[in-house]
Design a protein around this motif. Structure first.
Motif, mmCIF file in Angstrom:
data_model
loop_
_atom_site.group_PDB
_atom_site.id
_atom_site.type_symbol
_atom_site.label_atom_id
_atom_site.label_comp_id
_atom_site.label_asym_id
_atom_site.label_seq_id
_atom_site.Cartn_x
_atom_site.Cartn_y
_atom_site.Cartn_z
ATOM 1 N N LEU A 119 -5.893 -6.749 31.678
ATOM 2 C CA LEU A 119 -5.088 -6.963 30.477
ATOM 3 C C LEU A 119 -5.764 -6.425 29.219
ATOM 4 O O LEU A 119 -5.131 -5.744 28.410
ATOM 5 C CB LEU A 119 -4.778 -8.455 30.308
ATOM 6 N N PHE A 120 -7.033 -6.741 29.032
ATOM 7 C CA PHE A 120 -7.689 -6.341 27.789
ATOM 8 C C PHE A 120 -8.238 -4.917 27.847
ATOM 9 O O PHE A 120 -7.958 -4.095 26.968
ATOM 10 C CB PHE A 120 -8.821 -7.321 27.448
ATOM 11 N N ILE A 121 -9.023 -4.614 28.898
ATOM 12 C CA ILE A 121 -9.695 -3.308 28.933
ATOM 13 C C ILE A 121 -8.692 -2.166 29.086
ATOM 14 O O ILE A 121 -8.708 -1.198 28.316
ATOM 15 C CB ILE A 121 -10.740 -3.259 30.060
ATOM 16 N N LEU A 122 -7.803 -2.266 30.105
ATOM 17 C CA LEU A 122 -6.810 -1.203 30.254
ATOM 18 C C LEU A 122 -5.868 -1.168 29.058
ATOM 19 O O LEU A 122 -5.426 -0.095 28.631
ATOM 20 C CB LEU A 122 -6.010 -1.399 31.549
ATOM 21 N N GLY A 123 -5.570 -2.342 28.507
ATOM 22 C CA GLY A 123 -4.692 -2.400 27.343
ATOM 23 C C GLY A 123 -5.282 -1.678 26.145
ATOM 24 O O GLY A 123 -4.635 -0.828 25.537
ATOM 25 N N VAL A 124 -6.528 -1.996 25.812
ATOM 26 C CA VAL A 124 -7.181 -1.359 24.665
ATOM 27 C C VAL A 124 -7.395 0.136 24.926
ATOM 28 O O VAL A 124 -7.187 0.975 24.034
ATOM 29 C CB VAL A 124 -8.524 -2.052 24.349
ATOM 30 N N PRO A 178 -19.606 -4.381 29.880
ATOM 31 C CA PRO A 178 -19.899 -3.039 30.413
ATOM 32 C C PRO A 178 -18.632 -2.275 30.789
ATOM 33 O O PRO A 178 -18.524 -1.074 30.533
ATOM 34 C CB PRO A 178 -20.762 -3.333 31.648
ATOM 35 N N GLU A 179 -17.668 -2.966 31.418
ATOM 36 C CA GLU A 179 -16.397 -2.320 31.746
ATOM 37 C C GLU A 179 -15.648 -1.919 30.480
ATOM 38 O O GLU A 179 -15.025 -0.861 30.423
ATOM 39 C CB GLU A 179 -15.520 -3.247 32.602
ATOM 40 N N VAL A 180 -15.693 -2.787 29.458
ATOM 41 C CA VAL A 180 -15.040 -2.457 28.175
ATOM 42 C C VAL A 180 -15.625 -1.167 27.611
ATOM 43 O O VAL A 180 -14.901 -0.205 27.317
ATOM 44 C CB VAL A 180 -15.231 -3.599 27.150
ATOM 45 N N ALA A 181 -16.944 -1.163 27.458
ATOM 46 C CA ALA A 181 -17.601 -0.001 26.862
ATOM 47 C C ALA A 181 -17.419 1.248 27.713
ATOM 48 O O ALA A 181 -17.139 2.337 27.199
ATOM 49 C CB ALA A 181 -19.090 -0.301 26.662
ATOM 50 N N THR A 182 -17.543 1.097 29.045
ATOM 51 C CA THR A 182 -17.444 2.249 29.934
ATOM 52 C C THR A 182 -16.040 2.835 29.949
ATOM 53 O O THR A 182 -15.858 4.051 29.828
ATOM 54 C CB THR A 182 -17.859 1.858 31.370
ATOM 55 N N SER A 183 -15.019 1.987 30.113
ATOM 56 C CA SER A 183 -13.648 2.487 30.197
ATOM 57 C C SER A 183 -13.186 3.093 28.880
ATOM 58 O O SER A 183 -12.533 4.145 28.862
ATOM 59 C CB SER A 183 -12.693 1.352 30.616
ATOM 60 N N ARG A 198 1.050 3.679 25.538
ATOM 61 C CA ARG A 198 0.489 2.828 24.483
ATOM 62 C C ARG A 198 1.234 1.497 24.385
ATOM 63 O O ARG A 198 0.617 0.454 24.185
ATOM 64 C CB ARG A 198 0.530 3.566 23.138
ATOM 65 N N TRP A 199 2.564 1.520 24.525
ATOM 66 C CA TRP A 199 3.306 0.262 24.403
ATOM 67 C C TRP A 199 2.962 -0.682 25.558
ATOM 68 O O TRP A 199 2.907 -1.908 25.373
ATOM 69 C CB TRP A 199 4.809 0.517 24.327
ATOM 70 N N GLU A 200 2.701 -0.117 26.754
ATOM 71 C CA GLU A 200 2.297 -0.951 27.886
ATOM 72 C C GLU A 200 0.903 -1.526 27.654
ATOM 73 O O GLU A 200 0.625 -2.677 28.025
ATOM 74 C CB GLU A 200 2.340 -0.129 29.172
ATOM 75 N N GLY A 201 0.025 -0.734 27.030
ATOM 76 C CA GLY A 201 -1.295 -1.251 26.658
ATOM 77 C C GLY A 201 -1.184 -2.401 25.684
ATOM 78 O O GLY A 201 -1.899 -3.411 25.799
ATOM 79 N N ALA A 202 -0.257 -2.287 24.718
ATOM 80 C CA ALA A 202 -0.048 -3.362 23.753
ATOM 81 C C ALA A 202 0.466 -4.626 24.439
ATOM 82 O O ALA A 202 0.053 -5.750 24.101
ATOM 83 C CB ALA A 202 0.946 -2.914 22.674
ATOM 84 N N VAL A 203 1.345 -4.464 25.443
ATOM 85 C CA VAL A 203 1.852 -5.614 26.199
ATOM 86 C C VAL A 203 0.710 -6.290 26.949
ATOM 87 O O VAL A 203 0.598 -7.529 26.973
ATOM 88 C CB VAL A 203 2.963 -5.174 27.182
ATOM 89 N N PHE A 204 -0.159 -5.491 27.570
ATOM 90 C CA PHE A 204 -1.309 -6.043 28.296
ATOM 91 C C PHE A 204 -2.191 -6.881 27.364
ATOM 92 O O PHE A 204 -2.559 -8.021 27.691
ATOM 93 C CB PHE A 204 -2.135 -4.915 28.908
ATOM 94 N N VAL A 205 -2.543 -6.319 26.208
ATOM 95 C CA VAL A 205 -3.401 -7.039 25.266
ATOM 96 C C VAL A 205 -2.703 -8.316 24.786
ATOM 97 O O VAL A 205 -3.334 -9.375 24.672
ATOM 98 C CB VAL A 205 -3.770 -6.136 24.061
ATOM 99 N N GLY A 206 -1.404 -8.225 24.521
ATOM 100 C CA GLY A 206 -0.655 -9.397 24.082
ATOM 101 C C GLY A 206 -0.670 -10.516 25.109
ATOM 102 O O GLY A 206 -0.818 -11.698 24.772
ATOM 103 N N TYR A 207 -0.539 -10.140 26.387
ATOM 104 C CA TYR A 207 -0.577 -11.151 27.448
ATOM 105 C C TYR A 207 -1.970 -11.792 27.562
ATOM 106 O O TYR A 207 -2.080 -12.987 27.868
ATOM 107 C CB TYR A 207 -0.177 -10.541 28.790
ATOM 108 N N TYR A 208 -3.016 -11.006 27.321
ATOM 109 C CA TYR A 208 -4.353 -11.615 27.385
ATOM 110 C C TYR A 208 -4.545 -12.620 26.255
ATOM 111 O O TYR A 208 -5.103 -13.699 26.469
ATOM 112 C CB TYR A 208 -5.457 -10.552 27.333
#
Length: 353
Positions: free
Chosen positions: A80-85, A221-226, A298-308
């Motif tokens: 939700l967060f990493i792929l979203g961002v 690490p996953e955040v920074a790497t991705s 991008r809109w799907e990424g925003a949905v992922f972050v919103g759900y997190y």
């Protein structure tokens, strides 16, 4: 002191991620292995090493809620967060192998965890099954990548002249990967130590700490790497890192933690009735999202972050038994979730046409 430790951890994570992505992508070019396979193995397993350290250490200390909550929370956070961002920064193209093979394997691992833990915990035998499947999965990926090497080599080798001469040799590339992993592990340890100190001062339970603070900290690490991989155009590594890490977290982290824990890993009732189901739903959500146009827009990424954000809000409200919890749950269940499902179904039908 904790604030300085927290900041030092962030700096180490960013630097380590940059070195790891550079070294791993260079290795892929040198050996003719696809970046996706590198992301699913070297990068994914490497960036999951903090989860292993935290879960195994917590299991040995008898803090099983942190051990399990760390894995479940990390998997939710990763998608939700990493792929979203990452998708908000640049739309992520999804390799067909992820849709056909890796995401179903991630979903299967999530279902297996739910099935094995349905009686209230993971025994050492259950843990051995999980870890054995990780070995099988890794060997399968390596054998599969060897079959694909000849096709990938010609296209990948063409990119080598664009790279600086000093990192063309495999020894330098391995050095970059090792240095990156060392910085990632150190940075994650500093970050988690500081974060746990902050949470303890607020009187938060071990399970909530594991699902949120520790999960997010060990996933840095996953955040920074991705994110770094997405910015540098290594989008196969950005997505493969998350999917591979989630599979490794369930099979590897819980497998090892369950093997070293004296009495196995008991699972809290709230994990079995809510959090593991959220993890499974998040894994299942990847299929329609990845399938619609084979990219994360991008809109799907925003949905992922919103759900997190919604998930963490629910955990906080539930922990405090807040009066707003029933209304929040009702809005999510009757409006937000159905609207998202209908939108994804409509997009899949449009894509099929």
């Amino acid at each position: 002191m904790n604030l300085l430790l927290f900041l030092a951890g962030l700096v180490a994570l960013v630097a380590g991620a940059s070195l790891l992505v550079r070294g791993a992508s260079a290795l892929a070019l040198s050996f003719g292995v696809s970046p996706l396979v590198v992301g699913l193995t070297i990068v994914a397993f490497g960036t999951s090493s903090p989860e292993v350290a935290v879960s195994v250490g917590a299991a040995l200390d008898g803090k099983t809620d942190i051990a399990v909550g760390n894995v479940v929370g990390s998997n939710i956070f990763n998608v939700l967060f990493i792929l979203g961002v990452s998708a908000l920064i640049v739309p992520l193209l999804v390799h067909v192998q992820l849709i056909r093979q890796e995401v179903p394997i991630m979903i299967g691992a999530s279902l297996l965890l739910l099935a094995l833990g349905f009686d209230g915990g993971l025994s050492r035998l259950n843990a051995a099954v999980l870890f054995g499947l990780l070995v099988v999965y890794t060997v399968f990926l390596i054998l599969q990548s060897r079959r694909q090497t000849k096709q990938a080599a010609a296209a990948l080798t063409a990119e080598l002249p664009e790279r600086m001469s000093w990192d063309r040799h495999w020894a330098a590339q391995v050095g970059l990967v090792v240095a990156g992993l060392v910085l990632l592990v150190l940075g994650s340890d500093w970050l988690v130590t500081a974060a746990i100190a902050f949470a303890k001062s607020l009187g938060v339970s071990d399970l909530i700490i594991g699902l949120t603070i520790v999960a997010a900290g060990t996933s840095m690490p996953e955040v920074a790497t991705s994110i770094t991989a997405a910015i540098k155009g290594e989008r196969d590594i950005a997505v493969g890192n998350v999917v591979g890490s989630n599979t490794f977290n369930i099979l590897g982290c819980l497998g090892l933690a369950g093997l070293v824990a004296p009495g196995g890993l008991p699972l809290a009732p709230s994990l079995l009735t809510f959090d593991i189901w959220v993890m499974l739903a998040v894994a299942l959500a990847c299929l329609p999202v990845f399938f619609t146009g084979r990219e994360i827009a991008r809109w799907e990424g925003a949905v992922f972050v919103g759900y997190y954000v919604a998930y963490v809000t629910y955990l906080i409200l539930a922990a405090q038994q807040h009066d707003a919890l029933p209304l929040f749950s009702l809005v999510m269940l009757l409006f937000v979730v159905p609207l998202t499902v209908v939108t994804l179904i409509a997009l899949m039908i449009r894509r099929q046409r």
